[in-house]
Every structure is written in C-alpha cells, then in structure tokens.
Scaffold this motif. Structure first.
Motif, PDB file in Angstrom:
ATOM      1  N   ALA A 117       9.156  21.515  42.046  1.00 42.64           N
ATOM      2  CA  ALA A 117       9.346  20.075  42.242  1.00 42.64           C
ATOM      3  C   ALA A 117      10.190  19.474  41.125  1.00 42.64           C
ATOM      4  N   SER A 118      11.053  18.525  41.479  1.00 38.43           N
ATOM      5  CA  SER A 118      11.918  17.900  40.476  1.00 38.43           C
ATOM      6  C   SER A 118      11.131  17.048  39.489  1.00 38.43           C
ATOM      7  N   ASP A 119       9.982  16.563  39.908  1.00 42.49           N
ATOM      8  CA  ASP A 119       9.113  15.752  39.050  1.00 42.49           C
ATOM      9  C   ASP A 119       7.721  16.398  39.036  1.00 42.49           C
ATOM     10  N   LEU A 121       5.119  16.014  37.179  1.00 44.16           N
ATOM     11  CA  LEU A 121       3.994  15.089  37.033  1.00 44.16           C
ATOM     12  C   LEU A 121       3.653  14.431  38.374  1.00 44.16           C
ATOM     13  N   ALA A 122       4.679  14.079  39.129  1.00 46.26           N
ATOM     14  CA  ALA A 122       4.439  13.511  40.453  1.00 46.26           C
ATOM     15  C   ALA A 122       3.800  14.551  41.367  1.00 46.26           C
ATOM     16  N   GLU A 123       4.188  15.820  41.208  1.00 47.33           N
ATOM     17  CA  GLU A 123       3.593  16.889  42.004  1.00 47.33           C
ATOM     18  C   GLU A 123       2.110  17.058  41.664  1.00 47.33           C
ATOM     19  N   CYS A 124       1.770  16.938  40.394  1.00 47.48           N
ATOM     20  CA  CYS A 124       0.356  16.983  39.997  1.00 47.48           C
ATOM     21  C   CYS A 124      -0.424  15.864  40.677  1.00 47.48           C
ATOM     22  N   ALA A 125       0.145  14.669  40.668  1.00 44.18           N
ATOM     23  CA  ALA A 125      -0.531  13.525  41.288  1.00 44.18           C
ATOM     24  C   ALA A 125      -0.677  13.735  42.797  1.00 44.18           C
ATOM     25  N   ARG A 126       0.368  14.280  43.426  1.00 43.04           N
ATOM     26  CA  ARG A 126       0.313  14.533  44.876  1.00 43.04           C
ATOM     27  C   ARG A 126      -0.789  15.522  45.214  1.00 43.04           C
ATOM     28  N   TYR A 127      -0.861  16.612  44.458  1.00 44.59           N
ATOM     29  CA  TYR A 127      -1.844  17.645  44.770  1.00 44.59           C
ATOM     30  C   TYR A 127      -3.257  17.180  44.448  1.00 44.59           C
ATOM     31  N   LYS A 163      -8.366  14.450  34.576  1.00 40.82           N
ATOM     32  CA  LYS A 163      -7.455  14.822  35.655  1.00 40.82           C
ATOM     33  C   LYS A 163      -8.020  15.997  36.439  1.00 40.82           C
ATOM     34  N   LYS A 166      -3.038  19.258  36.342  1.00 38.18           N
ATOM     35  CA  LYS A 166      -2.213  18.908  35.190  1.00 38.18           C
ATOM     36  C   LYS A 166      -1.233  20.038  34.860  1.00 38.18           C
TER      37      LYS A 166
END
Length: 261
Positions: A117-119, A121-127, A163, A166
């Motif tokens: 994923a390009s971001d 941190l955003a992938e962590c939030a999505r999952y 979290k 992470k």
C-alpha cells in the motif's frame, strides 16, 4: 493414525505434545475444525485469523482436508505482512496463505493485508476497521524463535497496545529466523518493517490454537512456560488467554520433559 498425546497446563494455557509434527498438525486441524463447527452451530459466521510460516504447513494441509466445515460461512484474515516486497513475492504472507489454504477452500471472504500500500498507516487503519467489524472468533498462530507472536517482537510487543494493527520494525533474531526457515537466502534480503496485528488484537480472539513444532522453537517454548508474563517474552501472554491451546512436537517440547506426562 492415532496420536499419542502428552498434556499439561501453563497458567490457563492448555498444552499438547505429539510424537511428530505430522501428528501434531492433523490433531490441531481436527480440534480447530471441531471448534469452527461448534461456533457455526451457534448461528452466523465465523471469523478466523491465520499465521503464515513453515511451522504451520502440516496444520494447514490437514485443515483444508476438513470438508465437513461449512467454509462458505467463514471469513479469513491473516496476522502480519512485510512492507516493501513485490506483490508477487512468494515470501509475502498473503501469498503463502493463498497458495496453502485460501485458494483451496470456499471462504465467505478473504481479507489480505496490503503490504504494498502507498500509505501503510492508512492500510493499518483499514485492516483494523475490518477486524473490528468482524471480531476474531478463532486465531491459528505460532511462536517465533525470539518468542514473538505475529510480528510483535520483544522490543515492540505491548500487552496494552491501544492499536489493533500497527507498523513495526523487525529485530535481527526475527529476520534471521526467516533465513533459518529458508524463506530468504540471507538476512539482507529480509524486510526490516512489517504490518502486524498487535497483542490485544490477537488476544481478542475467543479461541487460540498455537502450533509450534521443531527443535529451533524449543527455547521459545521453554520461555513461554517459565518466564514471567511480560513483553520481553511476548508468547507468555498466552498463559492468560481463557481458551488457548499450544500444540508441540517432541522436538519443540524437548526442554520440558518434566512438565509433560
């Protein structure tokens, strides 16, 4: 094939030792399938989290042979993924599980961690949001040579992490294990960072099945039994899980002969 089993407990953790890793894998799959069928009998769907590692190989082969499970009512997740590897890399944990179980069974859904994923941190939030939407019922996991669970190495493990998912940096022992497992040719090829489910996310599962065969895991198993429940020994937290079972073979249990009977 009848398994001769030695059993004990470590805190609340149920422990079962088998003569071989093949017997361990078959019986772990049998008990996992039994739990899934029971949960499905309660109604609704079952959410499962899988580990990707050579230590899980016999278990995964045996589990995908459990055709009596209504897999179309099971949602599948995995617990960690490298950052920075090409999408098609065989070492990607999603690809490991896709090849060994996800493509073999008609799951209701399969949710991959996107290590490219390009971001991140955003992938962590999505999952994390997905895991909160589909809270884990069953987790199928292992223990690393350094005692890690998922990629919660001793220096980043946090039993009270706020979290559920992470980014972590991997310690040298963890990265060397990937070489020892023949996943990489040398340590310089092993990524230094990964996305992982945290300890609270892993412990949130109603039931945990932990498969840990092999002589290279003997010290980690010993520490899981004997060390205080603390972050320097991440797997010790399993001793506090209300419904967890540790599956060993004779090699991984070799430092515990007086404890198993």
């Amino acid at each position: 094939m009848t398994a001769k089993i030695k059993q004990t407990k470590a805190g609340r953790l149920n422990v079962r030792e088998y003569e071989s890793r093949a017997l361990m894998g078959v019986d772990a799959a049998r008990l996992t399938a039994e739990k899934i069928r029971w949960l499905l009998g309660e109604g609704g769907e079952v959410n499962m989290v899988f580990a990707a590692a050579p230590s899980q190989a016999e278990f995964l082969v045996a589990l995908r042979a459990e055709k009596s499970v209504e897999w179309s009512r099971v949602n599948a997740f995995h617990m960690d993924e490298y950052l920075g590897l090409p999408d098609a890399a065989s070492q990607r944990f999603g690809n490991f599980l896709k090849e060994r179980i996800f493509d073999h069974l008609p799951f209701c859904s399969v949710h991959y961690i996107q290590g490219g994923a390009s971001d991140p941190l955003a992938e962590c939030a999505r999952y994390e949001a997905l895991l909160k939407e589909f809270p884990p019922h069953v987790i199928c996991m292992g223990i690393g040579e350094n005692g890690h669970i998922a990629f919660n190495d001793p220096h980043v493990a946090d039993f009270n992490d706020s979290k559920w998912v992470k980014i972590v940096d991997l310690d040298e022992a963890c990265r060397q294990q990937q070489v020892n497992d023949d996943c990489f040719c040398e340590i310089g090829q092993v990524p230094r960072h990964a996305i992982t489910l945290t300890v609270p996310a892993l412990m949130s599962a109603q039931t945990a099945f932990c498969m840990v065969p092999g002589a290279n895991k003997a010290m980690a198993v010993f520490n899981t039994f004997q060390q205080p429940v603390s972050e320097p020994y991440p797997a010790t937290i399993l001793r506090e899980h209300p419904d967890a079972t540790l599956f060993l073979d004779s090699e991984s249990a070799q430092l515990l002969p007086e404890l198993l009977k």
